[in-house]
Design an enzyme around this catalytic site. Sequence first.
Site, PDB file in Angstrom:
ATOM      1  N   SER A 165      51.581  44.356  38.311  1.00 53.11           N
ATOM      2  CA  SER A 165      51.880  44.068  39.563  1.00 53.11           C
ATOM      3  C   SER A 165      52.169  42.933  40.261  1.00 53.11           C
ATOM      4  O   SER A 165      52.906  42.935  41.242  1.00 53.11           O
ATOM      5  CB  SER A 165      50.591  44.596  40.512  1.00 53.11           C
ATOM      6  OG  SER A 165      49.669  43.891  40.288  1.00 53.11           O
ATOM      7  N   LYS A 186      45.815  40.857  44.220  1.00 57.96           N
ATOM      8  CA  LYS A 186      47.090  40.921  45.011  1.00 57.96           C
ATOM      9  C   LYS A 186      47.422  39.563  45.862  1.00 57.96           C
ATOM     10  O   LYS A 186      46.413  38.786  45.758  1.00 57.96           O
ATOM     11  CB  LYS A 186      47.147  42.206  45.800  1.00 57.96           C
ATOM     12  CG  LYS A 186      46.967  43.391  45.388  1.00 57.96           C
ATOM     13  CD  LYS A 186      47.903  43.595  44.328  1.00 57.96           C
ATOM     14  CE  LYS A 186      47.592  45.358  43.767  1.00 57.96           C
ATOM     15  NZ  LYS A 186      48.823  45.641  42.845  1.00 57.96           N
TER      16      LYS A 186
END
Length: 256
Positions: A49, A110
């Site tokens: 990701s 993230k």
Amino acid sequence: MARTDVENREKPSKDGGLYETVKVIVQALLIAVVVRTLLFQPFNIPSGSLIPTLLIGDYLFVSKYSYGYSKYSIPFSPPVFNGRILASEPKRGDVAVFKLPKDNSTDYIKRVIGLPGDRVQMRDGRLYINDQMVERQRIEDYVTPDSWGRMVPVPQYIETLPGGVKHRVIERDGDKGYWDNTYVYTVPPGHYFMMGDNRDNSTDSRDESSVGYVPFENFIGRAELIFFSVKEDSAAWQFWKWPWSVRWDRMFTRVR
């Protein structure tokens, strides 16, 4: 013949040796717990990701002191206190590890995109923060697996966030991916909006049913340094393959 006192003193005690060994082990474990709780925690990257910033198989250190400490800073997250102590708020552009709000136990990593009070939206693949389009510059394509696992070149950009942090992003599905058009997200007080740099292959705050807004309390720390990295199809413990499996060029590089 009876042993002299000198001989008795010189003979080591088995019980004493065992005690010293146990004491050293306990001390080492306590030091490890203190370091992991207060200073640095190792973390490995299990998904793509954050490609191209972080790759599957990267191992990195996360600084625990960067944002202060909450119950999630302690192994097994015991409910010893609420909120944070010695708190320092995350900055836009930080790559941070946090506990998934959905279960408060799964570790996620993230990039911090939206701060409390911000309005965040994706329009045709472009990121808007507080109604302003975030600047991005097209650079060379990046080769990454597509939805079927085939290695393909995809568009890559340098994105400049408000405040000046520059980082690379890729658009695997161009500007028409599933999360490339969204409604406006308004970040609540005390929460943050997190996104992956692999914009079309990241489950992040855009998906409110899976991640959503991340409370400040859930932050564990900031990603600082890649200390080891192996190719995606390799295992770190297979040391006999290291000459070919280790990504030597990624060793001891800063996370930006």
